[in-house]
Design an enzyme around this catalytic site. Structure first.
Site, PDB file in Angstrom:
ATOM      1  N   HIS A  22       0.835  -1.200   0.000  1.00  0.00           N
ATOM      2  CA  HIS A  22       0.000   0.000   0.000  1.00  0.00           C
ATOM      3  C   HIS A  22       0.873   1.255   0.000  1.00  0.00           C
ATOM      4  CE1 HIS A  22      -3.648   2.363   1.308  1.00  0.00           C
ATOM      5  NE2 HIS A  22      -2.674   3.176   1.706  1.00  0.00           N
ATOM      6  N   GLU A  23       1.825   1.304   0.932  1.00  0.00           N
ATOM      7  CA  GLU A  23       2.671   2.491   1.036  1.00  0.00           C
ATOM      8  C   GLU A  23       3.628   2.607  -0.146  1.00  0.00           C
ATOM      9  OE1 GLU A  23       2.215   4.903   3.020  1.00  0.00           O
ATOM     10  OE2 GLU A  23       0.670   3.889   4.176  1.00  0.00           O
ATOM     11  N   HIS A  26       2.056   4.226  -3.232  1.00  0.00           N
ATOM     12  CA  HIS A  26       2.011   5.700  -3.216  1.00  0.00           C
ATOM     13  C   HIS A  26       3.320   6.268  -3.751  1.00  0.00           C
ATOM     14  CE1 HIS A  26      -1.795   6.004  -1.207  1.00  0.00           C
ATOM     15  NE2 HIS A  26      -1.382   5.472  -0.073  1.00  0.00           N
TER      16      HIS A  26
END
Length: 221
Positions: A22-23, A26
């Site tokens: 998820h991170e 980004h």
């Protein structure tokens, strides 16, 4: 105690993958649109150690799993990692690009949910018993944590990803008003969590998405 250790072992890989990817997503998308802040800080990486938050990645998920195992009942397992830094000033089109940067995290969680659903299908076909049962439990955990992370982060409350996507999509005047909520966003989320409002919002959506992903891989629910 043995049951708790087994539960933690089953959930460890899905949770770490869900939060780490998820991170990292980004950071990858931000770099693609011109912002190399995360890259310079070494945060565009699949090394989970770089993204682990002691509270959000370890203490909160372990605490929820422990309480759920000891006292029973469904658990809305969630957590968070160290946010990947993004500087909109370096994005080529700050407002438009921020929509995709913010959306990258939830989208990668939905993609992971689909992969775990496929693995669940494999376990379903070759099981039951032994390692196939372990794979089925881990796949079920992977579907759960990724759907919960995606749905929580898509709530239109800044600083959650959905809130930042909303700010990016709205006209400037409305976007400015919504952005002012950011300092209070996590307080709002915690109030929803402890009041039961978050469960009322998310469980129906979770059930719908879970049914959808399992149906995609040919499992009737």
């Amino acid at each position: 105690m043995a049951e708790l250790i087994a539960t933690l072992a089953i959930w460890a890989i899905p949770v770490l993958l869900a939060i780490t990817l998820h991170e990292a997503a980004h950071g990858y998308v931000a770099r693609a649109f011109g912002d190399r802040t995360a890259e310079r800080l070494g945060r565009i990486t699949l090394n989970p150690i770089k993204h682990i938050d002691p509270v959000g990645t370890v203490a909160v998920p372990v605490g929820i799993l422990t309480l759920s195992t000891l006292f029973g009942g469904p658990a809305m397992l969630f957590g968070w990692a160290k946010p990947v830094p993004v500087d909109p000033r370096f994005l080529r089109r700050p407002k438009q690009d921020m929509f995709w940067v913010a959306g990258a995290g939830p989208m990668i969680n939905l993609a992971q949910a689909l992969v775990w659903a496929l693995l669940f299908k494999v376990a379903f076909l070759f099981g039951p018993g032994g390692s196939w049962l372990a794979l089925a439990r881990m796949s079920d955990a992977g579907i759960h944590i990724n759907l919960i992370l995606a749905l929580v982060n898509l709530l239109p409350i800044p600083p959650l990803d959905g809130g930042r996507m909303l700010v990016a999509a709205l006209p400037y005047r409305l976007a400015s008003w919504v952005a002012r909520l950011e300092p209070y966003g996590m307080v709002i989320v915690l109030l929803l969590l402890f009041s039961g409002g978050l469960s009322m919002i998310l469980w129906p959506l979770y059930a719908l998405f879970r049914q959808f992903f399992l149906s995609l891989v040919g499992i009737g629910v």
